[in-house]
Design an enzyme around this catalytic site. Structure first.
Site, PDB file in Angstrom:
ATOM      1  N   SER A  41      29.756  30.923  36.168  1.00 24.00           N
ATOM      2  CA  SER A  41      30.272  31.653  37.542  1.00 24.00           C
ATOM      3  C   SER A  41      30.670  33.088  37.172  1.00 24.00           C
ATOM      4  CB  SER A  41      31.243  30.897  38.318  1.00 24.00           C
ATOM      5  OG  SER A  41      32.377  30.818  37.464  1.00 24.00           O
ATOM      6  N   ASP A 344      40.787  34.438  42.743  1.00 26.14           N
ATOM      7  CA  ASP A 344      40.783  33.020  43.238  1.00 26.14           C
ATOM      8  C   ASP A 344      41.394  32.088  42.249  1.00 26.14           C
ATOM      9  OD1 ASP A 344      38.874  32.441  41.314  1.00 26.14           O
ATOM     10  OD2 ASP A 344      37.486  31.906  42.999  1.00 26.14           O
ATOM     11  N   HIS A 347      38.338  33.175  38.878  1.00 28.85           N
ATOM     12  CA  HIS A 347      37.538  34.201  38.769  1.00 28.85           C
ATOM     13  C   HIS A 347      38.066  35.733  39.096  1.00 28.85           C
ATOM     14  CE1 HIS A 347      35.029  30.809  40.335  1.00 28.85           C
ATOM     15  NE2 HIS A 347      34.210  31.163  39.163  1.00 28.85           N
TER      16      HIS A 347
END
Ligand SMILES: *[C@@H]1O[C@H](CO)[C@@H](O)[C@H](O)[C@H]1NC(C)=O
Ligand SMILES: *[C@@H]1O[C@H](CO)[C@@H](O)[C@H](O)[C@H]1NC(C)=O
Ligand SMILES: *[C@@H]1O[C@H](CO)[C@@H](O)[C@H](O)[C@H]1NC(C)=O
Ligand SMILES: *[C@@H]1O[C@H](CO)[C@@H](O)[C@H](O)[C@H]1NC(C)=O
Length: 377
Positions: A41, A344, A347
């Site tokens: 991610s 978040d 990230h």
């Protein structure tokens, strides 16, 4: 001006290479026609969203203005790499809507690890298989389509077959191997799994080399013990606060991340020895991220332990969801994402990604210390 520089400049003029003169040094750039990226991610530009449940608003709010499939308020480091190389943002290989692969493709998927059997089925070996299939199909399709007026539009979203060997191959992976280990086994077991993880990396890169890839830009893994998410779960499970460093990061997890990086670097040097035509750049992203976290306030950010989107009330509230407990709502996003290092809890924010990208793209955290635009030399 010394004579070797003169000769160099004449070479630039005669051969029509793109050269520039900065101060006393002469530089040409590689002119990469494409980027092929692999990882998780940290560099997923839409694959996880295409394959599984999409990310929720307010992801994307700071830059794309709408959901872009990234787990971030805006751009990721891979987006700043694309900007630096004057290439478009990468479409995810798995994304069937609005994608264009003329200048590369992104095989990274959120949650992916190097080894199979982690959080995601799209482990690095599978990403490499997808790349091979992509390259094979591009070659077939490109040659089937004639390039006449009717068929040109179908060709225009494809890379030129001859450009695969001149492209830049980028990696940002390993974090989920470590986190999956922390989540399911002991620290000692994670530590002893590292040789197997970096072997997987070695094999993946070797396979790309066998496919004709030559130029590689390899990020090491970040200080996983500084992710607010790691810290929250560490505190709630272990309660051993003597294992936190001066910045509040989980020391043992960072030590294991650094051990992973030492072994990854060794594999990169091993690959250099064994793949004579490859150019490999190892990039110490760990140090840049740790510098940002240690100096967050001086750099104009709020505490790096805070995050903007999502929340925690004994359970983690994912970005884009809200929970009401005892009359209190958890999960309202912050007003100014650019003040946060963490978007978040897992990230980094766009502002943090930009801060990091500025430092790594110049080559000052790389081995060899070359700017990304020169990684082919
Ligand atoms: C373009 O090429 C295809 C296949 O080669 C052919 O079927 C088609 O008629 C051509 N179209 C034009 C406008 O020339
Ligand atoms: C793994 O992480 C989840 C939260 O993401 C947590 O609920 C679970 O307790 C963790 N398991 C272990 C063994 O750490
Ligand atoms: C707490 O962490 C420290 C530092 O890693 C370690 O030396 C100590 O043994 C731990 N204590 C407990 C009770 O786990
Ligand atoms: C909600 O209230 C219950 C009962 O008073 C309490 O046990 C619990 O810790 C509270 N939860 C939160 C997140 O405040």
């Amino acid at each position: 001006m010394n004579s070797s520089i003169k000769i160099h400049i004449i070479g630039c003029l005669v051969l029509g290479l793109s050269c520039g003169v900065w101060g006393n040094s002469v530089s040409k750039t590689c002119g990469f026609p494409a980027i092929y990226n692999f990882g998780d991610s940290n560099s997923d530009t839409g694959a996880g969203s295409a394959a599984f449940t999409g990310v929720h608003p307010p992801n994307g709010e700071s830059f794309f203005g709408s959901l872009s499939g990234r787990g971030c308020d805006g751009r990721l480091i891979i987006d700043f790499i694309a900007e630096e190389l004057k290439l478009p943002y990468l479409s995810a290989y798995l994304n069937s809507l609005g994608s264009n692969y003329r200048h590369g493709a992104n095989f990274a998927v959120g949650g992916a690890s190097i080894r199979r059997g982690g959080y995601s089925p799209f482990h690095l070996g599978l990403q490499i298989d997808q790349f091979k299939q992509f390259k094979y199909r591009v070659n077939v399709l490109y040659n089937q389509l004639s390039g006449n007026r009717t068929e040109q539009p179908f060709r225009s979203g494809l890379p030129r077959p001859g450009e695969f060997s001149r492209a830049l191959y980028t990696f940002d992976t390993g974090q989920n191997d470590l986190y999956f280990g922390f989540n399911h086994t002991s620290d000692e077991q994670v530590r002893s799994s590292i040789p197997d993880i970096v072997d997987g990396f070695y094999q993946a890169l070797q396979e790309l080399y066998n496919e004709g890839a030559r130029i590689f830009w390899i990020h090491n893994t970040g200080p996983i013990g500084c992710l607010p998410y790691s810290i929250i779960y560490y505190k709630s499970k272990q309660g051993n606060l003597t294992n936190l460093d001066a910045n509040g990061c989980v020391k043992s997890q960072n030590e294991i991340a650094q051990e992973f990086n030492r072994q990854l670097k060794k594999q990169v040097f091993e690959l250099k020895r064994n793949l004579p035509l490859a150019k490999l750049t190892y990039v110490d992203v760990y140090s840049v991220k740790y510098q940002l976290i240690s100096g967050a306030k001086k750099q104009g950010f709020l505490s790096p332990m805070l995050f903007c989107c999502g929340s925690y009330y004994g359970y983690y509230v994912f970005c884009g969801t809200k929970v009401k407990v005892n009359g209190t709502v958890y999960g309202n996003p912050c007003k100014n994402p650019s003040q946060h290092v963490s978007w978040d809890g897992i990230h980094y924010s766009q502002a943090a990604n930009l801060w990091i990208a500025k430092r790594i793209l110049s080559g000052s955290f790389s081995d060899p210390p070359v700017p990304i635009g020169n990684a082919c030399f």
